[in-house]
Structures are given as structure tokens and as C-alpha cells.
Design an enzyme around this catalytic site. Structure first.
Site, mmCIF file in Angstrom:
data_model
loop_
_atom_site.group_PDB
_atom_site.id
_atom_site.type_symbol
_atom_site.label_atom_id
_atom_site.label_comp_id
_atom_site.label_asym_id
_atom_site.label_seq_id
_atom_site.Cartn_x
_atom_site.Cartn_y
_atom_site.Cartn_z
ATOM 1 N N ASN A 233 -8.021 -2.190 -4.607
ATOM 2 C CA ASN A 233 -9.042 -2.193 -5.663
ATOM 3 C C ASN A 233 -9.177 -3.587 -6.281
ATOM 4 O O ASN A 233 -10.285 -4.040 -6.560
ATOM 5 C CB ASN A 233 -8.727 -1.148 -6.730
ATOM 6 C CG ASN A 233 -9.160 0.248 -6.309
ATOM 7 O OD1 ASN A 233 -10.353 0.541 -6.256
ATOM 8 N ND2 ASN A 233 -8.199 1.107 -5.964
ATOM 9 N N ARG B 148 9.582 0.923 -23.540
ATOM 10 C CA ARG B 148 8.186 0.826 -23.092
ATOM 11 C C ARG B 148 7.387 -0.054 -24.047
ATOM 12 O O ARG B 148 6.499 -0.790 -23.639
ATOM 13 C CB ARG B 148 7.558 2.219 -23.028
ATOM 14 C CG ARG B 148 8.043 3.036 -21.848
ATOM 15 C CD ARG B 148 7.258 4.337 -21.727
ATOM 16 N NE ARG B 148 7.863 5.188 -20.711
ATOM 17 C CZ ARG B 148 7.490 5.210 -19.424
ATOM 18 N NH1 ARG B 148 6.507 4.454 -19.003
ATOM 19 N NH2 ARG B 148 8.101 5.993 -18.567
ATOM 20 N N MET C 201 1.062 1.449 -12.387
ATOM 21 C CA MET C 201 1.876 2.666 -12.367
ATOM 22 C C MET C 201 2.786 2.857 -13.574
ATOM 23 O O MET C 201 3.702 3.679 -13.514
ATOM 24 C CB MET C 201 2.710 2.712 -11.082
ATOM 25 C CG MET C 201 1.879 2.812 -9.803
ATOM 26 S SD MET C 201 0.672 4.167 -9.766
ATOM 27 C CE MET C 201 1.788 5.559 -9.749
ATOM 28 N N ILE D 213 3.087 4.077 -17.537
ATOM 29 C CA ILE D 213 2.413 4.714 -18.662
ATOM 30 C C ILE D 213 2.429 3.760 -19.856
ATOM 31 O O ILE D 213 3.475 3.170 -20.170
ATOM 32 C CB ILE D 213 3.103 6.045 -19.015
ATOM 33 C CG1 ILE D 213 2.974 7.015 -17.844
ATOM 34 C CG2 ILE D 213 2.523 6.640 -20.286
ATOM 35 C CD1 ILE D 213 3.804 8.282 -17.982
ATOM 36 N N LEU D 214 1.277 3.583 -20.495
ATOM 37 C CA LEU D 214 1.133 2.613 -21.587
ATOM 38 C C LEU D 214 1.248 3.301 -22.946
ATOM 39 O O LEU D 214 0.787 4.433 -23.121
ATOM 40 C CB LEU D 214 -0.218 1.917 -21.473
ATOM 41 C CG LEU D 214 -0.364 1.053 -20.211
ATOM 42 C CD1 LEU D 214 -1.834 0.769 -19.915
ATOM 43 C CD2 LEU D 214 0.423 -0.249 -20.355
ATOM 44 N N ASN E 94 -9.389 2.819 -16.128
ATOM 45 C CA ASN E 94 -8.438 3.178 -15.063
ATOM 46 C C ASN E 94 -9.199 3.909 -13.962
ATOM 47 O O ASN E 94 -10.237 4.530 -14.212
ATOM 48 C CB ASN E 94 -7.347 4.102 -15.620
ATOM 49 C CG ASN E 94 -6.340 4.519 -14.542
ATOM 50 O OD1 ASN E 94 -5.898 3.688 -13.744
ATOM 51 N ND2 ASN E 94 -5.991 5.796 -14.513
ATOM 52 N N HIS F 173 -8.339 6.922 -11.303
ATOM 53 C CA HIS F 173 -7.306 7.924 -11.047
ATOM 54 C C HIS F 173 -7.732 8.786 -9.864
ATOM 55 O O HIS F 173 -8.843 9.340 -9.865
ATOM 56 C CB HIS F 173 -7.105 8.790 -12.291
ATOM 57 C CG HIS F 173 -6.067 9.848 -12.082
ATOM 58 N ND1 HIS F 173 -4.723 9.540 -12.062
ATOM 59 C CD2 HIS F 173 -6.158 11.167 -11.839
ATOM 60 C CE1 HIS F 173 -4.035 10.650 -11.824
ATOM 61 N NE2 HIS F 173 -4.891 11.649 -11.688
ATOM 62 N N THR G 14 -7.079 6.089 -22.850
ATOM 63 C CA THR G 14 -6.722 6.382 -24.236
ATOM 64 C C THR G 14 -5.239 6.753 -24.251
ATOM 65 O O THR G 14 -4.563 6.648 -23.227
ATOM 66 C CB THR G 14 -7.562 7.552 -24.787
ATOM 67 O OG1 THR G 14 -7.256 8.717 -24.019
ATOM 68 C CG2 THR G 14 -9.054 7.258 -24.705
HETATM 69 N N1 NHR Z 1 -1.392 4.952 -20.055
HETATM 70 C C1 NHR Z 1 -2.035 5.694 -20.950
HETATM 71 N N2 NHR Z 1 -1.578 5.674 -22.198
HETATM 72 N N3 NHR Z 1 -3.104 6.456 -20.641
HETATM 73 C C2 NHR Z 1 -3.539 6.493 -19.383
HETATM 74 O O1 NHR Z 1 -4.592 7.241 -19.104
HETATM 75 C C3 NHR Z 1 -2.885 5.761 -18.358
HETATM 76 C C4 NHR Z 1 -1.786 4.968 -18.756
HETATM 77 C C5 NHR Z 1 -1.077 4.225 -17.804
HETATM 78 C C6 NHR Z 1 -1.432 4.285 -16.471
HETATM 79 C C7 NHR Z 1 -2.747 5.243 -14.603
HETATM 80 C C8 NHR Z 1 -2.272 6.664 -14.178
HETATM 81 C C9 NHR Z 1 -2.964 7.120 -12.904
HETATM 82 O O2 NHR Z 1 -4.139 6.796 -12.689
HETATM 83 C C10 NHR Z 1 -2.487 5.092 -16.068
HETATM 84 C C11 NHR Z 1 -3.235 5.811 -17.005
HETATM 85 C C12 NHR Z 1 1.462 6.074 -13.927
HETATM 86 C C13 NHR Z 1 1.964 7.332 -14.205
HETATM 87 C C14 NHR Z 1 3.456 7.552 -14.267
HETATM 88 O O3 NHR Z 1 3.915 8.674 -14.394
HETATM 89 C C15 NHR Z 1 1.085 8.353 -14.457
HETATM 90 C C16 NHR Z 1 -0.287 8.121 -14.445
HETATM 91 C C17 NHR Z 1 -0.792 6.854 -14.171
HETATM 92 C C18 NHR Z 1 0.080 5.834 -13.915
HETATM 93 N N4 NHR Z 1 4.282 6.471 -14.204
HETATM 94 C C19 NHR Z 1 5.736 6.486 -14.263
HETATM 95 C C20 NHR Z 1 6.212 5.994 -15.650
HETATM 96 O O4 NHR Z 1 7.351 6.390 -15.995
HETATM 97 C C21 NHR Z 1 6.342 5.554 -13.242
HETATM 98 C C22 NHR Z 1 5.978 5.921 -11.844
HETATM 99 C C23 NHR Z 1 6.281 4.834 -10.820
HETATM 100 O O5 NHR Z 1 6.678 3.704 -11.166
HETATM 101 O O6 NHR Z 1 6.077 5.108 -9.618
HETATM 102 O O7 NHR Z 1 5.530 5.196 -16.308
HETATM 103 O O8 NHR Z 1 -2.390 7.903 -12.127
HETATM 104 C C1 GAR Z 2 -5.432 3.974 -5.738
HETATM 105 O O1 GAR Z 2 -5.663 5.078 -4.929
HETATM 106 C C2 GAR Z 2 -5.508 4.362 -7.197
HETATM 107 O O2 GAR Z 2 -6.463 5.336 -7.465
HETATM 108 C C3 GAR Z 2 -4.137 4.916 -7.403
HETATM 109 O O3 GAR Z 2 -3.272 4.103 -6.651
HETATM 110 C C4 GAR Z 2 -3.985 3.497 -5.579
HETATM 111 C C5 GAR Z 2 -3.855 2.022 -5.712
HETATM 112 O O4 GAR Z 2 -4.341 1.397 -4.568
HETATM 113 N N1 GAR Z 2 -3.767 4.860 -8.777
HETATM 114 C C6 GAR Z 2 -2.813 5.577 -9.274
HETATM 115 O O5 GAR Z 2 -2.252 6.455 -8.649
HETATM 116 C C7 GAR Z 2 -2.464 5.213 -10.686
HETATM 117 N N2 GAR Z 2 -1.342 5.964 -11.070
HETATM 118 P P1 GAR Z 2 -4.557 -0.180 -4.533
HETATM 119 O O6 GAR Z 2 -3.275 -0.825 -5.047
HETATM 120 O O7 GAR Z 2 -4.777 -0.475 -3.076
HETATM 121 O O8 GAR Z 2 -5.737 -0.497 -5.373
#
Ligand code: NHR
Ligand code: GAR
Length: 221
Positions: free
Chosen positions: A19, A70, A95, A97-98, A112, A114, A146
Site C-alpha cells: 500500500n 503504549r 500493526m 493499536i494506538l 486506516n 482494514h 478513532t
Molecule cells: N488504533 C486505534 N486506536 N484505532 C484503530 O482503528 C486502529 C489503531 C491501530 C491500528 C489497524 C488495525 C487493522 O486494520 C489499526 C487501527 C493492529 C491490531 C493489533 O491487534 C489490530 C488492528 C489493527 C492493527 N495489534 C497488536 C497490538 O498488540 C499487535 C499485533 C502484531 O504485532 O502482529 O497492538 O487491522
Molecule cells: C493489508 O492487507 C492491510 O489491509 C492489512 O495488512 C496488509 C498490509 O499490506 N492491514 C492490517 O491488517 C492492519 N492490521 P502491505 O504492507 O503490503 O500494505
């Protein structure tokens, strides 16, 4: 004539960066009138960092393992990004969580992508979960970020059919093609001032976007 400085993007990644590559290409071609001011990864070995370097972009790695909480990690991200005054912050396979520490300063300027048809399957392993549930379709959603994980208002959603014999990998491959189409469209809308986050809802050209986002179709521009 007034010289409008180009918009600035900051892009957060954790992995491959396909991406990110689409944004690099869109900025180069003029599809997006923007410069990528910084690419940051939380993982030192993210392949996307090499793509960014190859494109001559500024990169940074902020390794979450170097921070006790965090919030401290998020503050380091804020410290890296805020001086650049990005118009838009793009999570591209990021990856971690913020927390509010990061989200507040960039609220309304944070998108983002997803890989599910939100509100279905927030969180991880989305394609496997869609297959396990026997869903006939899967897809991807661009949404405002958010505080609620994957719960911010959707902007654009693209659907793909699940076919017999699909695995999480085969499905992901079909979905990622859609990701690469819809993410720059959403970003362009935002940079053009057409896309806004207002009272926790997403608006395009002043009209509320439906709760599952605008459905992608070929003439969407
Ligand atoms: N943060 C907030 N507050 N809100 C959102 O909507 C977010 C965010 C941070 C990232 C991307 C999201 C996705 O598109 C995203 C959206 C990571 C996890 C997760 O569980 C979940 C969702 C997303 C990104 N992460 C683990 C953690 O403990 C670590 C997992 C790993 O390192 O492989 O942060 O999917
Ligand atoms: C994408 O499929 C994206 O939607 C997903 O990870 C891939 C990243 O690919 N995002 C998540 O799962 C966020 N948690 P890329 O690094 O090749 O863009």
C-alpha cells in the site's frame, strides 16, 4: 499566482508496504498532489522501509519494544510526526493499536485500511475469520481512525466474492488489489478537502457517508 505548497503525507507501516508503494507511485504520477514527508515503521525489518529508501523518502523506525508503555511509544511517534505538520497520516499495514496520545493530535487526519467488510471482523486474521464463518464475500474498508479499534467511520468499502477452495492467502491476494485502488481515492478526497470527520461521522462533499462506507464501483472518482 500564489504557490500552494504540496500537501504532506506521513505513512505508518509494519511490513511489506505494498500500500505504501501505491502512495509512492500516486505521488510520483500526480494522481495525488502530495509529498510523502516521512515513512515510519515500528518494525526494523519491514520490507516497506526499503521501498521508501529506494524512492528517496525520509524513513524512521520507532521500535515499540524500546518503550515500556503504549503511551510512550505513541508519544515518540507524535514527536516524529508533529514537526512535519502532515495534512494526512496513512496507516498502511500498521500493526500497533494506538492510544489517545497519538490519535488526539491527528484526529480527523488519520486513515486506516482494514481487510474486512467492517463492521465485520475488526482486529486480526480477518480473511480466515470470513472463511470460517462461511461468508460468501469478503473485502476491505478504508476508515477514519478513532479510539475504537477498527470502529471509526468507514469511507470506502470494496467487496470480493469468496470462491470455492479459497484460502486466507488466495482471498488476501484478491482483496489487496482492491486495497490498492480504494486507498488513494480516499486519500485524494481528504486532500481535496471533500472528506471530513465531523461529530464522529464521515462526510463526503458535506453529505454523510453511509455506515458501511461508499461502495466501490468502477466509475468512482
Ligand atoms: N488504533 C486505534 N486506536 N484505532 C484503530 O482503528 C486502529 C489503531 C491501530 C491500528 C489497524 C488495525 C487493522 O486494520 C489499526 C487501527 C493492529 C491490531 C493489533 O491487534 C489490530 C488492528 C489493527 C492493527 N495489534 C497488536 C497490538 O498488540 C499487535 C499485533 C502484531 O504485532 O502482529 O497492538 O487491522
Ligand atoms: C493489508 O492487507 C492491510 O489491509 C492489512 O495488512 C496488509 C498490509 O499490506 N492491514 C492490517 O491488517 C492492519 N492490521 P502491505 O504492507 O503490503 O500494505
Amino acid at each position: 499566482m500564489i504557490d500552494h505548497p504540496k500537501a504532506r503525507l506521513a505513512i505508518l507501516i509494519s511490513g511489506r508496504g505494498s500500500n505504501l508503494q501505491v502512495f509512492i507511485d500516486a505521488c510520483a504520477s500526480g494522481e495525488l498532489e502530495a509529498d510523502i514527508a516521512l515513512v515510519v515503521s515500528n518494525k526494523p525489518d519491514a520490507a516497506g522501509l526499503q521501498r521508501a529508501t529506494r524512492a528517496g523518502l525520509a524513513t524512521g523506525c520507532i521500535d515499540h519494544r524500546d518503550y515500556a508503555t503504549r503511551e510512550e511509544f505513541d508519544q515518540a511517534l507524535v514527536d516524529a510526526l508533529l514537526p512535519l505538520q502532515p495534512d494526512l497520516v496513512i496507516l498502511a499495514g500498521f500493526m500497533r493499536i494506538l492510544t489517545p496520545v497519538f490519535i488526539r493530535p491527528f484526529y480527523g487526519r488519520l486513515l486506516n485500511i482494514h481487510p474486512s467488510l467492517l463492521p465485520k471482523y475488526p482486529g486480526l486474521n480477518t480473511h480466515q475469520r470470513a472463511l470460517d464463518a462461511g461468508d460468501g464475500e469478503a473485502g476491505v474498508t478504508v476508515h477514519f481512525v478513532t479510539l475504537e479499534l477498527d470502529g471509526g467511520p468507514p469511507v470506502i468499502q470494496a467487496r470480493v466474492s469468496v470462491v470455492a477452495g479459497d484460502t486466507a492467502e488466495s482471498l488476501a491476494e484478491r482483496v489487496i488489489n482492491r486495497e490498492h485502488i480504494i486507498y488513494p481515492i480516499a486519500a485524494r478526497w481528504h486532500l481535496q478537502g471533500r472528506l471530513k470527520l465531523k461529530d464522529e461521522g464521515a462526510y463526503l462533499d458535506g453529505d454523510p457517508i453511509p455506515p458501511t462506507g461508499i461502495q466501490y464501483h468502477e466509475n468512482l472518482a
